[in-house]
Design a protein around this motif. Sequence first.
Motif, PDB file in Angstrom:
ATOM      1  N   GLY A  49       0.799  -1.217   0.000  1.00 39.21           N
ATOM      2  CA  GLY A  49       0.000   0.000   0.000  1.00 39.21           C
ATOM      3  C   GLY A  49       0.834   1.270   0.000  1.00 39.21           C
ATOM      4  N   VAL A  50       2.150   1.134  -0.031  1.00 36.01           N
ATOM      5  CA  VAL A  50       3.037   2.297  -0.056  1.00 36.01           C
ATOM      6  C   VAL A  50       2.931   2.963  -1.428  1.00 36.01           C
ATOM      7  CG1 VAL A  50       5.475   3.010  -0.049  1.00 36.01           C
ATOM      8  CG2 VAL A  50       4.618   1.438   1.704  1.00 36.01           C
ATOM      9  N   GLN A  51       2.742   4.272  -1.426  1.00 35.46           N
ATOM     10  CA  GLN A  51       2.653   5.035  -2.661  1.00 35.46           C
ATOM     11  C   GLN A  51       3.985   5.692  -3.026  1.00 35.46           C
ATOM     12  OE1 GLN A  51      -0.195   5.176  -4.769  1.00 35.46           O
ATOM     13  NE2 GLN A  51      -0.455   3.397  -3.438  1.00 35.46           N
ATOM     14  N   GLU A  52       4.697   6.171  -2.026  1.00 40.98           N
ATOM     15  CA  GLU A  52       5.995   6.829  -2.226  1.00 40.98           C
ATOM     16  C   GLU A  52       6.952   6.296  -1.170  1.00 40.98           C
ATOM     17  OE1 GLU A  52       6.651   8.949  -4.752  1.00 40.98           O
ATOM     18  OE2 GLU A  52       4.574   8.795  -5.431  1.00 40.98           O
ATOM     19  N   GLY A  53       8.069   5.691  -1.603  1.00 41.07           N
ATOM     20  CA  GLY A  53       8.998   5.145  -0.624  1.00 41.07           C
ATOM     21  C   GLY A  53      10.118   4.362  -1.267  1.00 41.07           C
ATOM     22  N   LEU A  54      10.565   3.362  -0.531  1.00 41.40           N
ATOM     23  CA  LEU A  54      11.694   2.540  -0.960  1.00 41.40           C
ATOM     24  C   LEU A  54      11.386   1.071  -0.742  1.00 41.40           C
ATOM     25  CD1 LEU A  54      14.550   4.627   0.688  1.00 41.40           C
ATOM     26  CD2 LEU A  54      13.937   4.575  -1.741  1.00 41.40           C
ATOM     27  N   CYS A  55      11.999   0.249  -1.563  1.00 42.32           N
ATOM     28  CA  CYS A  55      11.851  -1.194  -1.462  1.00 42.32           C
ATOM     29  C   CYS A  55      13.255  -1.806  -1.370  1.00 42.32           C
ATOM     30  CB  CYS A  55      11.114  -1.732  -2.685  1.00 42.32           C
ATOM     31  SG  CYS A  55      10.948  -3.530  -2.697  1.00 42.32           S
ATOM     32  N   LEU A  56      13.538  -2.432  -0.245  1.00 42.61           N
ATOM     33  CA  LEU A  56      14.800  -3.133  -0.044  1.00 42.61           C
ATOM     34  C   LEU A  56      14.590  -4.602  -0.409  1.00 42.61           C
ATOM     35  CD1 LEU A  56      17.703  -3.283   1.383  1.00 42.61           C
ATOM     36  CD2 LEU A  56      16.403  -4.173   3.316  1.00 42.61           C
ATOM     37  N   VAL A  57      15.493  -5.142  -1.209  1.00 47.57           N
ATOM     38  CA  VAL A  57      15.469  -6.565  -1.550  1.00 47.57           C
ATOM     39  C   VAL A  57      16.836  -7.116  -1.147  1.00 47.57           C
ATOM     40  CG1 VAL A  57      15.114  -8.286  -3.361  1.00 47.57           C
ATOM     41  CG2 VAL A  57      13.964  -6.053  -3.516  1.00 47.57           C
ATOM     42  N   SER A  58      16.843  -8.090  -0.234  1.00 44.18           N
ATOM     43  CA  SER A  58      18.100  -8.566   0.335  1.00 44.18           C
ATOM     44  C   SER A  58      18.144 -10.089   0.386  1.00 44.18           C
ATOM     45  CB  SER A  58      18.266  -7.999   1.756  1.00 44.18           C
ATOM     46  OG  SER A  58      19.496  -8.382   2.313  1.00 44.18           O
ATOM     47  N   ALA A  59      19.219 -10.651  -0.160  1.00 45.91           N
ATOM     48  CA  ALA A  59      19.453 -12.091  -0.060  1.00 45.91           C
ATOM     49  C   ALA A  59      19.914 -12.381   1.364  1.00 45.91           C
ATOM     50  CB  ALA A  59      20.513 -12.538  -1.067  1.00 45.91           C
ATOM     51  N   MET A  60      19.226 -13.276   2.025  1.00 46.41           N
ATOM     52  CA  MET A  60      19.515 -13.544   3.433  1.00 46.41           C
ATOM     53  C   MET A  60      20.418 -14.765   3.602  1.00 46.41           C
ATOM     54  SD  MET A  60      15.780 -12.684   4.989  1.00 46.41           S
ATOM     55  CE  MET A  60      16.350 -12.660   6.688  1.00 46.41           C
ATOM     56  N   HIS A  61      21.296 -14.946   2.664  1.00 44.93           N
ATOM     57  CA  HIS A  61      22.260 -16.039   2.761  1.00 44.93           C
ATOM     58  C   HIS A  61      23.575 -15.571   2.168  1.00 44.93           C
ATOM     59  CE1 HIS A  61      24.001 -20.044   2.759  1.00 44.93           C
ATOM     60  NE2 HIS A  61      23.016 -20.373   3.558  1.00 44.93           N
ATOM     61  N   ILE A  62      24.670 -16.037   2.725  1.00 44.18           N
ATOM     62  CA  ILE A  62      25.988 -15.493   2.382  1.00 44.18           C
ATOM     63  C   ILE A  62      26.574 -16.026   1.081  1.00 44.18           C
ATOM     64  CG2 ILE A  62      26.610 -14.821   4.707  1.00 44.18           C
ATOM     65  CD1 ILE A  62      27.939 -17.512   5.083  1.00 44.18           C
ATOM     66  N   THR A  63      25.814 -16.848   0.362  1.00 43.91           N
ATOM     67  CA  THR A  63      26.271 -17.322  -0.943  1.00 43.91           C
ATOM     68  C   THR A  63      25.226 -17.053  -2.031  1.00 43.91           C
ATOM     69  OG1 THR A  63      25.469 -19.547  -0.453  1.00 43.91           O
ATOM     70  CG2 THR A  63      27.808 -19.089   0.023  1.00 43.91           C
ATOM     71  N   ALA A  64      24.451 -15.985  -1.848  1.00 43.69           N
ATOM     72  CA  ALA A  64      23.445 -15.580  -2.839  1.00 43.69           C
ATOM     73  C   ALA A  64      23.480 -14.062  -2.954  1.00 43.69           C
ATOM     74  CB  ALA A  64      22.055 -16.056  -2.419  1.00 43.69           C
TER      75      ALA A  64
END
Length: 153
Positions: A49-64
Amino acid sequence: MPPDDHTGDSPRREGIVKTHTHYLWFNTKTRHDLVNITHEVEGAVRESGVQEGLCLVSAMHITAAIWVNDNEPGLWQDMWEWLERLAPARPDYQHHHTGEDNGDAHLKRSLLGHQVVLPVTQGRLDLGPWEQVFYAEFDGQRRKRVVIKVLGE
């Protein structure tokens, strides 16, 4: 309060910040894989529902890793070859003294990066004309996850 010297395209507003968290799970069939997750990220932005903002996408493993680039197979092959030249699979990594055999996977992840921050504008993921979001796997065949965190108004 300092004067408003904002010169961007959108007016500055103050409001309540929304947050939304979504997880993606992966268990690739091969040790190396590249998965286009753009639609899943777009879906998480819509759900937020966010109209203005940021999207963080993070691999939660140390080999990805998370990679933003063109959805073009020739480029993917170039990326794999480039990573193999810079961090080749080989048996003599110091990391292998721990009993692991994935020293190259850790280095490849470091080269591509473990996360990206993407803009959200008017309720949509605001990517360039050819940009897509990919999950890059360097030591697969086991369960791993990615977190998508959307913040904004």
